[in-house]
Design a protein around this motif. Structure first.
Motif, short mmCIF file in Angstrom:
data_model
loop_
_atom_site.label_atom_id
_atom_site.label_comp_id
_atom_site.label_asym_id
_atom_site.label_seq_id
_atom_site.Cartn_x
_atom_site.Cartn_y
_atom_site.Cartn_z
N UNK A 7 0.86 -1.19 0.00
CA UNK A 7 0.00 0.00 0.00
C UNK A 7 0.89 1.23 0.00
N UNK A 8 0.64 2.17 -0.91
CA UNK A 8 1.36 3.43 -0.96
C UNK A 8 0.43 4.57 -0.61
N UNK A 9 0.82 5.40 0.37
CA UNK A 9 0.00 6.53 0.79
C UNK A 9 0.75 7.83 0.54
N UNK A 10 0.05 8.83 0.00
CA UNK A 10 0.71 10.10 -0.28
C UNK A 10 0.09 11.26 0.50
N UNK A 11 -0.73 10.95 1.47
CA UNK A 11 -1.30 11.99 2.32
C UNK A 11 -2.81 12.00 2.31
N UNK A 12 -3.40 12.45 3.41
CA UNK A 12 -4.84 12.58 3.58
C UNK A 12 -5.57 11.27 3.27
N UNK A 13 -5.08 10.19 3.88
CA UNK A 13 -5.63 8.86 3.64
C UNK A 13 -5.81 8.12 4.95
N UNK A 14 -6.92 7.39 5.07
CA UNK A 14 -7.20 6.54 6.23
C UNK A 14 -7.31 5.11 5.73
N UNK A 15 -6.47 4.23 6.26
CA UNK A 15 -6.49 2.82 5.90
C UNK A 15 -6.70 2.03 7.19
N UNK A 16 -7.61 1.06 7.18
CA UNK A 16 -7.85 0.29 8.40
C UNK A 16 -7.89 -1.20 8.10
N UNK A 17 -7.62 -1.97 9.14
CA UNK A 17 -7.68 -3.43 9.09
C UNK A 17 -6.85 -4.02 7.96
N UNK A 18 -5.61 -3.62 7.88
CA UNK A 18 -4.73 -4.11 6.82
C UNK A 18 -4.29 -5.54 7.11
N UNK A 19 -4.07 -6.30 6.06
CA UNK A 19 -3.50 -7.65 6.14
C UNK A 19 -2.54 -7.76 4.96
N UNK A 20 -1.26 -7.52 5.22
CA UNK A 20 -0.27 -7.39 4.15
C UNK A 20 0.83 -8.41 4.38
#
Length: 159
Positions: free
Chosen positions: A18-31
């Motif tokens: 997962x790549x995030x560049x700002x102003x992002x909410x990610x939940x319950x990741x399974x990586x």
């Protein structure tokens, strides 16, 4: 909010879960099985809950999509990590990382976890709260380039 499950099965060079560049909410990741489980740069990145396993760098903060150093800002909490070469790698950032459990293992991509938490001097206002680093790591905590406690704070963390 983006719930996410992503698995490569084994670690591939230059792969990012997962790549995030700002102003992002990610939940319950399974990586699992990426060169970088999560790469985040920019402000207002929130990563809440989940697990990251078998990656070169579980969480890599302070880089944009092109690999250029940028400030990271936000909150990370409730993440379980296992068998990553590097658990949390912070190149440049400020924010809070709380309730993260990092377990080192001989099952990491390089056949032995290297460092649980790796930080650099370019951090201003970075705080780790109630984080634990256990298991087999070459280094539990590594602070590069003479970083001082004025820049990175550890509260209630254990190793």
């Amino acid at each position: 909010m983006l719930p996410c499950t992503t698995t490569r099965g084994r670690t591939y060079a230059n792969s990012i879960g997962i790549g995030l560049s700002g102003h992002t909410h990610v939940s319950n990741v399974d990586i699992a099985g990426y060169s970088e489980g999560i790469r985040a740069g920019g402000s207002a990145n929130y990563i809440i809950g989940g697990r990251i396993e078998g990656c070169g760098k579980g969480i890599n903060l302070g880089l944009n999509a092109a690999g250029t150093s940028v400030n990271w800002g936000g909150f990370i909490g409730g993440i379980s990590m296992e068998a990553n070469d590097y658990g949390i790698h912070v190149l440049k950032g400020n924010g809070v990382i709380a309730g993260v459990s990092i377990l080192g293992s001989a099952n990491s991509p390089s056949v032995g976890s290297i460092t649980g938490i790796l930080t650099y001097t370019r951090n201003a206002g970075l705080t780790f709260i109630s984080c634990s680093t256990t298991g087999a790591h070459t280094n539990i905590l590594e602070v590069q380039n003479g970083a001082t406690s004025d820049q990175t704070t550890f509260l209630g963390c254990d190793a």
